[in-house]
Write an enzyme that holds these catalytic residues in place. Structure first.
Site, PDB file in Angstrom:
ATOM      1  N   SER A 146       0.846  -1.196   0.000  1.00 16.09           N
ATOM      2  CA  SER A 146       0.000   0.000   0.000  1.00 16.09           C
ATOM      3  C   SER A 146       0.877   1.240   0.000  1.00 16.09           C
ATOM      4  O   SER A 146       1.980   1.248   0.568  1.00 16.09           O
ATOM      5  CB  SER A 146      -0.902   0.022   1.237  1.00 16.09           C
ATOM      6  OG  SER A 146      -1.540   1.276   1.388  1.00 16.09           O
ATOM      7  N   TYR A 195      -2.386  -1.484  10.099  1.00 13.82           N
ATOM      8  CA  TYR A 195      -2.443  -1.724   8.653  1.00 13.82           C
ATOM      9  C   TYR A 195      -1.120  -1.360   7.995  1.00 13.82           C
ATOM     10  O   TYR A 195      -0.570  -2.143   7.207  1.00 13.82           O
ATOM     11  CB  TYR A 195      -3.587  -0.895   8.061  1.00 13.82           C
ATOM     12  CG  TYR A 195      -3.734  -0.994   6.564  1.00 13.82           C
ATOM     13  CD1 TYR A 195      -4.354  -2.092   5.973  1.00 13.82           C
ATOM     14  CD2 TYR A 195      -3.269   0.023   5.731  1.00 13.82           C
ATOM     15  CE1 TYR A 195      -4.495  -2.183   4.589  1.00 13.82           C
ATOM     16  CE2 TYR A 195      -3.411  -0.056   4.352  1.00 13.82           C
ATOM     17  CZ  TYR A 195      -4.026  -1.153   3.782  1.00 13.82           C
ATOM     18  OH  TYR A 195      -4.163  -1.233   2.424  1.00 13.82           O
TER      19      TYR A 195
END
Length: 250
Positions: free
Chosen positions: A142, A155
């Site tokens: 990401s 995350y």
């Protein structure tokens, strides 16, 4: 960039970015072992594949947080399909709140689903790849791993781990003809963006940071995955490809 005849294990395969890639692989003649636990999205993926009369979809609803059961299920699936050629570790959860409000158990759950489940996928697939002297492993990271996002500590931690694992695996598995890379998507308009209270403001924020002034689409990720999963990318390994419209430039 043919993937015809390849068996692809794909977690999160029915989600906002996963479904389009799954269909793209099926259109290209691959078999996709699609893992997703969202009944509505699974049904939509099955319908989309059947509407196009696409063959090769093996869809399973598995709990990625139960690693022991996951391993047994994947071992059975690998036997069923004759081994796995490509692993795409895509599934993830993304709770959002200030760091100090997370319990250790909550952080460990994110790690278990986002990272540890992917480790299990690779451990199950690797013997077949070693035997064939060919394999592709792609971790979906990401743009958040580069910083700039608050309230997503577990995350971001998990995505950083996937980048690190891609590099470690690339070094270790290269002798077997297996390449390992990561893709770091930017901000794509999927369900993940529901954590933002003001969608219009968030879209402006995204476009302000991108060099390309449009929102990304699932096909942008599908094209990158199709390349890295093919023979055309056989001399690329240990890399992180940012598919983010020029948000991060290395």
């Amino acid at each position: 960039m043919s993937v015809a005849g390849k068996v692809i294990l794909y977690t999160g395969a029915a989600g906002g970015l996963g479904a389009e890639t799954t269909l793209a692989f099926l259109r290209a003649g691959a078999k996709v072992v699609a893992i997703d636990n969202d009944p509505a999205k699974n049904a939509a993926l099955e319908f989309a594949a059947s509407k196009e009369s696409l063959k090769g979809l093996v869809l399973r609803a598995l709990d990625l947080s139960n690693l022991e059961t996951l391993r047994k299920s994947l071992e059975a699936l690998a036997m069923e399909v004759g081994g796995i050629d490509v692993v795409i570790n895509n599934a993830a959860i993304y709770p959002s709140k200030p760091f100090e409000e997370y319990s250790i158990e909550e952080m460990q759950r994110v790690q278990r689903i986002n990272v540890d489940a992917g480790i299990v996928c690779v451990q199950v697939a690797l013997p077949h790849m070693r035997e064939k002297r060919w394999g592709r492993i792609i971790n979906i990271a990401s743009v958040t791993a580069y910083g700039g996002w608050a309230n997503l500590s577990p995350y971001v931690q998990s995505k950083g781990a996937l980048i690190g694992l891609a590099r470690a695996w690339a070094r270790e598995f290269g002798a077997y003809g297996v390449t390992v890379n990561a893709i770091a998507p930017g901000a794509f308009p999927t369900d993940a963006e529901k954590i933002h209270a003001d969608p219009e403001s968030y879209t402006r924020f995204v476009l302000d940071h991108q060099a390309i002034k449009r929102r990304g689409s699932a096909s942008d990720i599908a094209n990158a995955l199709m390349f890295l999963a093919s023979d055309a990318a056989g001399f690329i390994t240990g890399q992180t490809l940012n598919v983010d419209g020029g948000w991060v430039m290395n």
